[in-house]
Scaffold this motif. Sequence first.
Motif, PDB file in Angstrom:
ATOM      1  N   ALA A  20      44.951  32.565  37.361  1.00 29.53           N
ATOM      2  CA  ALA A  20      43.567  32.959  37.633  1.00 29.53           C
ATOM      3  C   ALA A  20      43.138  34.126  36.744  1.00 29.53           C
ATOM      4  CB  ALA A  20      43.405  33.322  39.101  1.00 29.53           C
ATOM      5  N   LEU A  21      44.065  35.008  36.434  1.00 28.63           N
ATOM      6  CA  LEU A  21      43.755  36.137  35.552  1.00 28.63           C
ATOM      7  C   LEU A  21      43.588  35.709  34.097  1.00 28.63           C
ATOM      8  CD1 LEU A  21      46.221  38.897  36.828  1.00 28.63           C
ATOM      9  CD2 LEU A  21      43.732  38.806  37.159  1.00 28.63           C
ATOM     10  N   GLY A  22      44.091  34.523  33.773  1.00 29.94           N
ATOM     11  CA  GLY A  22      44.021  34.050  32.393  1.00 29.94           C
ATOM     12  C   GLY A  22      45.142  34.564  31.522  1.00 29.94           C
ATOM     13  N   VAL A  23      46.316  34.727  32.111  1.00 30.64           N
ATOM     14  CA  VAL A  23      47.480  35.185  31.349  1.00 30.64           C
ATOM     15  C   VAL A  23      48.121  33.978  30.659  1.00 30.64           C
ATOM     16  CG1 VAL A  23      49.780  36.210  31.541  1.00 30.64           C
ATOM     17  CG2 VAL A  23      47.889  37.142  32.883  1.00 30.64           C
ATOM     18  N   CYS A  24      48.419  34.135  29.398  1.00 31.84           N
ATOM     19  CA  CYS A  24      49.051  33.078  28.614  1.00 31.84           C
ATOM     20  C   CYS A  24      50.373  32.668  29.267  1.00 31.84           C
ATOM     21  CB  CYS A  24      49.288  33.578  27.198  1.00 31.84           C
ATOM     22  SG  CYS A  24      50.103  32.390  26.134  1.00 31.84           S
ATOM     23  N   GLU A  25      50.516  31.387  29.561  1.00 34.73           N
ATOM     24  CA  GLU A  25      51.705  30.907  30.259  1.00 34.73           C
ATOM     25  C   GLU A  25      53.003  31.154  29.496  1.00 34.73           C
ATOM     26  OE1 GLU A  25      51.322  26.912  31.680  1.00 34.73           O
ATOM     27  OE2 GLU A  25      49.362  27.313  32.574  1.00 34.73           O
ATOM     28  N   GLY A  26      52.951  31.196  28.192  1.00 31.51           N
ATOM     29  CA  GLY A  26      54.152  31.411  27.401  1.00 31.51           C
ATOM     30  C   GLY A  26      54.655  32.842  27.418  1.00 31.51           C
ATOM     31  N   ASP A  81      50.121  44.336  28.826  1.00 33.06           N
ATOM     32  CA  ASP A  81      49.939  43.953  27.426  1.00 33.06           C
ATOM     33  C   ASP A  81      48.665  43.131  27.295  1.00 33.06           C
ATOM     34  OD1 ASP A  81      50.083  43.057  24.811  1.00 33.06           O
ATOM     35  OD2 ASP A  81      51.886  41.851  25.122  1.00 33.06           O
ATOM     36  N   GLU A  82      47.626  43.702  26.697  1.00 33.33           N
ATOM     37  CA  GLU A  82      46.340  43.011  26.579  1.00 33.33           C
ATOM     38  C   GLU A  82      46.455  41.680  25.847  1.00 33.33           C
ATOM     39  OE1 GLU A  82      43.423  44.196  23.626  1.00 33.33           O
ATOM     40  OE2 GLU A  82      41.902  44.197  25.199  1.00 33.33           O
ATOM     41  N   HIS A  83      47.393  41.573  24.931  1.00 34.78           N
ATOM     42  CA  HIS A  83      47.513  40.371  24.105  1.00 34.78           C
ATOM     43  C   HIS A  83      47.789  39.116  24.939  1.00 34.78           C
ATOM     44  CE1 HIS A  83      47.676  38.551  20.174  1.00 34.78           C
ATOM     45  NE2 HIS A  83      48.785  37.931  20.508  1.00 34.78           N
ATOM     46  N   VAL A  84      48.388  39.233  26.106  1.00 28.81           N
ATOM     47  CA  VAL A  84      48.716  38.055  26.913  1.00 28.81           C
ATOM     48  C   VAL A  84      47.480  37.373  27.483  1.00 28.81           C
ATOM     49  CG1 VAL A  84      50.989  38.970  27.527  1.00 28.81           C
ATOM     50  CG2 VAL A  84      49.074  39.252  29.112  1.00 28.81           C
ATOM     51  N   PHE A  85      46.329  38.014  27.375  1.00 36.43           N
ATOM     52  CA  PHE A  85      45.093  37.439  27.891  1.00 36.43           C
ATOM     53  C   PHE A  85      44.341  36.643  26.822  1.00 36.43           C
ATOM     54  CE2 PHE A  85      45.916  41.102  30.615  1.00 36.43           C
ATOM     55  CZ  PHE A  85      45.840  40.515  31.864  1.00 36.43           C
ATOM     56  N   PHE A  86      44.913  36.501  25.633  1.00 36.50           N
ATOM     57  CA  PHE A  86      44.239  35.855  24.514  1.00 36.50           C
ATOM     58  C   PHE A  86      45.064  34.699  23.963  1.00 36.50           C
ATOM     59  CE2 PHE A  86      42.283  39.958  24.712  1.00 36.50           C
ATOM     60  CZ  PHE A  86      40.977  39.755  24.284  1.00 36.50           C
ATOM     61  N   THR A 119      34.246  41.696  24.075  1.00 35.43           N
ATOM     62  CA  THR A 119      35.598  41.851  24.619  1.00 35.43           C
ATOM     63  C   THR A 119      36.320  40.515  24.782  1.00 35.43           C
ATOM     64  OG1 THR A 119      34.850  41.753  26.924  1.00 35.43           O
ATOM     65  CG2 THR A 119      34.919  43.937  25.874  1.00 35.43           C
ATOM     66  N   ASP A 120      35.621  39.401  24.512  1.00 35.95           N
ATOM     67  CA  ASP A 120      36.219  38.078  24.701  1.00 35.95           C
ATOM     68  C   ASP A 120      36.832  37.496  23.432  1.00 35.95           C
ATOM     69  OD1 ASP A 120      35.857  37.904  27.409  1.00 35.95           O
ATOM     70  OD2 ASP A 120      33.921  36.876  27.259  1.00 35.95           O
ATOM     71  N   TRP A 121      36.762  38.226  22.316  1.00 34.35           N
ATOM     72  CA  TRP A 121      37.416  37.748  21.106  1.00 34.35           C
ATOM     73  C   TRP A 121      37.827  38.931  20.249  1.00 34.35           C
ATOM     74  CZ3 TRP A 121      35.409  38.170  16.021  1.00 34.35           C
ATOM     75  CH2 TRP A 121      34.117  38.675  15.926  1.00 34.35           C
ATOM     76  N   LYS A 122      38.808  38.674  19.392  1.00 29.96           N
ATOM     77  CA  LYS A 122      39.280  39.726  18.492  1.00 29.96           C
ATOM     78  C   LYS A 122      39.954  39.066  17.296  1.00 29.96           C
ATOM     79  CE  LYS A 122      43.692  40.410  20.908  1.00 29.96           C
ATOM     80  NZ  LYS A 122      44.582  41.410  21.493  1.00 29.96           N
ATOM     81  N   PHE A 123      40.133  39.860  16.269  1.00 31.37           N
ATOM     82  CA  PHE A 123      40.866  39.375  15.111  1.00 31.37           C
ATOM     83  C   PHE A 123      41.716  40.506  14.569  1.00 31.37           C
ATOM     84  CE2 PHE A 123      37.279  41.344  13.026  1.00 31.37           C
ATOM     85  CZ  PHE A 123      37.781  41.814  11.831  1.00 31.37           C
ATOM     86  N   ASP A 124      42.709  40.118  13.784  1.00 25.22           N
ATOM     87  CA  ASP A 124      43.502  41.112  13.074  1.00 25.22           C
ATOM     88  C   ASP A 124      43.897  40.546  11.728  1.00 25.22           C
ATOM     89  OD1 ASP A 124      45.618  39.369  13.682  1.00 25.22           O
ATOM     90  OD2 ASP A 124      46.626  40.766  15.014  1.00 25.22           O
ATOM     91  N   TYR A 133      46.234  40.349   3.016  1.00 27.33           N
ATOM     92  CA  TYR A 133      46.478  40.139   4.445  1.00 27.33           C
ATOM     93  C   TYR A 133      45.978  38.770   4.880  1.00 27.33           C
ATOM     94  CZ  TYR A 133      47.625  45.045   5.086  1.00 27.33           C
ATOM     95  OH  TYR A 133      48.232  46.262   5.033  1.00 27.33           O
ATOM     96  N   TRP A 134      46.595  38.249   5.924  1.00 23.80           N
ATOM     97  CA  TRP A 134      46.158  36.999   6.515  1.00 23.80           C
ATOM     98  C   TRP A 134      45.491  37.326   7.839  1.00 23.80           C
ATOM     99  CZ3 TRP A 134      48.690  31.771   5.636  1.00 23.80           C
ATOM    100  CH2 TRP A 134      48.980  31.602   4.282  1.00 23.80           C
ATOM    101  N   ARG A 135      44.447  36.605   8.167  1.00 23.38           N
ATOM    102  CA  ARG A 135      43.631  36.885   9.352  1.00 23.38           C
ATOM    103  C   ARG A 135      43.946  35.903  10.477  1.00 23.38           C
ATOM    104  NH1 ARG A 135      37.837  38.512   7.948  1.00 23.38           N
ATOM    105  NH2 ARG A 135      39.088  40.339   7.499  1.00 23.38           N
ATOM    106  N   ARG A 136      43.901  36.440  11.694  1.00 14.62           N
ATOM    107  CA  ARG A 136      44.057  35.628  12.906  1.00 14.62           C
ATOM    108  C   ARG A 136      42.897  35.948  13.844  1.00 14.62           C
ATOM    109  NH1 ARG A 136      49.875  37.366  15.125  1.00 14.62           N
ATOM    110  NH2 ARG A 136      48.790  39.347  15.099  1.00 14.62           N
ATOM    111  N   TYR A 137      42.402  34.927  14.551  1.00 19.44           N
ATOM    112  CA  TYR A 137      41.361  35.094  15.565  1.00 19.44           C
ATOM    113  C   TYR A 137      41.909  34.671  16.916  1.00 19.44           C
ATOM    114  CZ  TYR A 137      37.610  35.940  12.249  1.00 19.44           C
ATOM    115  OH  TYR A 137      36.794  36.488  11.295  1.00 19.44           O
ATOM    116  N   PHE A 138      41.592  35.477  17.924  1.00 19.65           N
ATOM    117  CA  PHE A 138      42.026  35.232  19.297  1.00 19.65           C
ATOM    118  C   PHE A 138      40.806  35.221  20.212  1.00 19.65           C
ATOM    119  CE2 PHE A 138      45.303  37.508  17.021  1.00 19.65           C
ATOM    120  CZ  PHE A 138      46.470  36.841  17.352  1.00 19.65           C
ATOM    121  N   VAL A 139      40.839  34.364  21.239  1.00 24.38           N
ATOM    122  CA  VAL A 139      39.787  34.321  22.241  1.00 24.38           C
ATOM    123  C   VAL A 139      40.433  34.509  23.609  1.00 24.38           C
ATOM    124  CG1 VAL A 139      38.033  32.846  23.350  1.00 24.38           C
ATOM    125  CG2 VAL A 139      38.280  32.856  20.857  1.00 24.38           C
ATOM    126  N   ARG A 140      39.755  35.312  24.430  1.00 24.73           N
ATOM    127  CA  ARG A 140      40.246  35.538  25.790  1.00 24.73           C
ATOM    128  C   ARG A 140      40.358  34.188  26.502  1.00 24.73           C
ATOM    129  NH1 ARG A 140      40.821  40.112  28.521  1.00 24.73           N
ATOM    130  NH2 ARG A 140      39.585  41.270  26.990  1.00 24.73           N
TER     131      ARG A 140
END
Length: 151
Positions: A20-26, A81-86, A119-124, A133-140
């Motif tokens: 329900a929180l949207g935590v990545c299952e992996g 860890d905020e990353h687990v939500f993306f 706050t629902d997307w980010k990139f690095d 550098y190589w770019r990655r995009y993440f979505v909540r």
Amino acid sequence: MIDHVAEPETREALAAHLGALGVCEGSYHLFGAHLDDAMVMDRRPEGWVVFYFERGGEYSLSVHEHEVDACADLLARVTSDEHVFFDLVAGPAPAAIADEAFDAWLNSRGVTREDLDPTDWKFDDVPWFPGPYWRRYFVRITAARRLAQMP
């Protein structure tokens, strides 16, 4: 002190709560499987254990007498860890290619970057290889679920 009323008290309840929180299952496993780069909960003769599994090793292992305490421990560790939500939705790729892939991903869902909450997307940009550098995009994950339900 752990609030037993507010926290999921069983692995099954914790799984539903994390979902329900949207935590990545992996990012976690609640039944002892040793998944690389994941928090793991297991029932062992010495009690309920929670640890981080990486490269064949169990790190930061804690032992709990009660399942509810192990659930609270794993919940706190995973959600710190905020990353687990993306979820990764584009890249890693050179910036221009990743930018185009992210915009295509959004377009296929009928939205643009401006339609998403910041706050629902980010990139690095990460240095995978020598050179640019190589770019990655993440979505909540919860945002991606909402987009999938849109007509």
